[in-house]
Design a protein around this motif. Structure first.
Motif, short mmCIF file in Angstrom:
data_model
loop_
_atom_site.label_atom_id
_atom_site.label_comp_id
_atom_site.label_asym_id
_atom_site.label_seq_id
_atom_site.Cartn_x
_atom_site.Cartn_y
_atom_site.Cartn_z
N VAL A 166 0.84 -1.20 0.00
CA VAL A 166 0.00 0.00 0.00
C VAL A 166 0.88 1.25 0.00
O VAL A 166 1.79 1.37 0.82
N ILE A 167 0.58 2.18 -0.93
CA ILE A 167 1.30 3.45 -0.99
C ILE A 167 0.30 4.60 -1.09
O ILE A 167 -0.85 4.43 -1.50
N ASN A 168 0.76 5.78 -0.69
CA ASN A 168 0.07 7.03 -0.94
C ASN A 168 0.87 7.74 -2.02
O ASN A 168 1.99 8.20 -1.77
N ASN A 169 0.32 7.81 -3.24
CA ASN A 169 1.08 8.38 -4.35
C ASN A 169 0.78 9.86 -4.57
O ASN A 169 1.14 10.42 -5.60
N GLY A 170 0.12 10.47 -3.62
CA GLY A 170 -0.18 11.89 -3.73
C GLY A 170 -1.53 12.18 -4.34
O GLY A 170 -2.04 13.30 -4.22
N HIS A 171 -2.14 11.18 -4.99
CA HIS A 171 -3.46 11.34 -5.61
C HIS A 171 -4.49 10.39 -5.01
O HIS A 171 -5.68 10.62 -5.12
N THR A 172 -4.02 9.30 -4.41
CA THR A 172 -4.90 8.31 -3.79
C THR A 172 -4.08 7.37 -2.93
O THR A 172 -2.84 7.42 -2.94
N VAL A 173 -4.75 6.50 -2.22
CA VAL A 173 -4.10 5.36 -1.56
C VAL A 173 -4.31 4.16 -2.46
O VAL A 173 -5.45 3.84 -2.83
N GLN A 174 -3.23 3.51 -2.83
CA GLN A 174 -3.25 2.43 -3.81
C GLN A 174 -2.64 1.16 -3.23
O GLN A 174 -1.59 1.21 -2.59
N ALA A 175 -3.31 0.04 -3.47
CA ALA A 175 -2.83 -1.27 -3.00
C ALA A 175 -2.53 -2.15 -4.20
O ALA A 175 -3.35 -2.28 -5.11
N THR A 176 -1.36 -2.76 -4.19
CA THR A 176 -0.89 -3.57 -5.31
C THR A 176 -0.60 -4.99 -4.87
O THR A 176 0.22 -5.20 -3.95
N PRO A 177 -1.24 -6.00 -5.48
CA PRO A 177 -0.93 -7.39 -5.13
C PRO A 177 0.32 -7.86 -5.84
O PRO A 177 0.76 -7.24 -6.82
N PRO A 178 0.93 -8.95 -5.38
CA PRO A 178 2.09 -9.49 -6.09
C PRO A 178 1.68 -10.05 -7.45
O PRO A 178 0.51 -10.36 -7.68
N ALA A 179 2.65 -10.17 -8.34
CA ALA A 179 2.38 -10.69 -9.68
C ALA A 179 2.04 -12.18 -9.62
O ALA A 179 2.53 -12.92 -8.78
N GLY A 180 1.15 -12.58 -10.53
CA GLY A 180 0.88 -13.99 -10.75
C GLY A 180 0.17 -14.70 -9.63
O GLY A 180 0.41 -15.88 -9.39
N VAL A 181 -0.73 -14.01 -8.92
CA VAL A 181 -1.42 -14.66 -7.81
C VAL A 181 -2.86 -15.03 -8.14
O VAL A 181 -3.63 -15.41 -7.27
#
Length: 258
Positions: free
Chosen positions: A92-107
């Motif tokens: 989870v990151i705050n990129n300055g425009h939203t809070v975004q959650a990224t799952p690992p690849a290939g799951v």
């Protein structure tokens, strides 16, 4: 379409990873090629003039979000859309425009839409909602961004209304990162972020942030999910307003999956 995705990926920076070869995001974390915001001289009404890469924000005729009207939507067979999400680790990151959650690849977080398979690249939030339903907005909206190897995008939108605490999002919303803070790791059961009733409205639109690329499949759930007043307030404290206003429907048709 491939070229627009490449431009879009360049905006991301290196903070995100995805289940696709590279992860698109509706809310880029960098300031390249031109900074943009949700208000002032770099707000939504100015996006199309900030950089040539953003021209679609002003000139595009199939832009998102829109006002959805379920009562006039044409029927679409339910077999044309299905979702297979599950519990997974996310960054989870705050990129300055939203809070975004990224799952690992290939799951194996997948969406099937009109015979095409898509992998979940990331999900993020808007406050207030970007889409409206017959003129009604919601406190928040969740976007689950899915991509495939051809560079096509299907976004699943979920409205959020005030109600009970959302336990599926409790771990994420208990430690929302500030802009520039280190990434936060947590586990999310992504299937639980969808309403039980998956009747949805679908149309062809665009990304809702620069570069506003079109030919994006939108599938917006009619039934909202709930978050508590405190959860919504925690996000609103970081992002008092990070939504793009509704755009003209023009010659498009809204269809209903039921």
């Amino acid at each position: 379409m491939r070229s627009t995705i490449i431009v879009f990926l360049a905006l991301l920076g290196t903070a995100c990873q995805s289940a696709a070869p590279a992860a698109p995001a509706e809310s880029p974390g960098s300031q390249t090629p031109s900074s943009w915001a949700y208000g002032g001289t770099t707000g939504p009404e100015h996006w199309g003039k900030l950089a040539k890469e953003y021209a679609a924000c002003q000139a595009g005729r199939h832009q998102s979000p829109i006002d959805l009207k379920p009562q006039t939507a044409a029927p679409l067979d339910k077999k044309d859309f299905s979702v297979s999400y599950h519990s997974t680790h996310v960054t989870v990151i705050n990129n300055g425009h939203t809070v975004q959650a990224t799952p690992p690849a290939g799951v194996g977080q997948t969406v099937s839409f009109m015979g095409e398979a898509f992998n979940l690249a990331q999900f993020h939030f808007h406050h207030p909602s970007e889409h409206t339903v017959t003129g009604q907005s919601f406190p928040m909206e969740l976007h689950l961004v899915n991509t495939n190897a051809a560079g096509n995008i299907t976004v699943v939108g979920v409205f959020i209304q005030e109600g009970a605490e959302n336990t599926a999002l409790a771990s994420l919303f208990s430690k929302l990162p500030a802009e520039g803070a280190a990434a936060v790791a947590t586990n999310i059961d992504i299937q639980r972020l969808l309403p039980q009733n998956q009747t949805a409205l679908t149309y062809s639109g665009s990304l809702t942030t620069p570069p506003c690329s079109e030919q994006v499949n939108w599938v917006v759930m009619e039934s909202p999910i709930e978050m508590s007043k405190n959860q919504i307030a925690a996000f609103a404290k970081l992002f008092p307003d990070n939504h793009r206003p509704v755009q003209e429907l023009n010659d498009r048709t809204i269809k209903k999956i039921q």
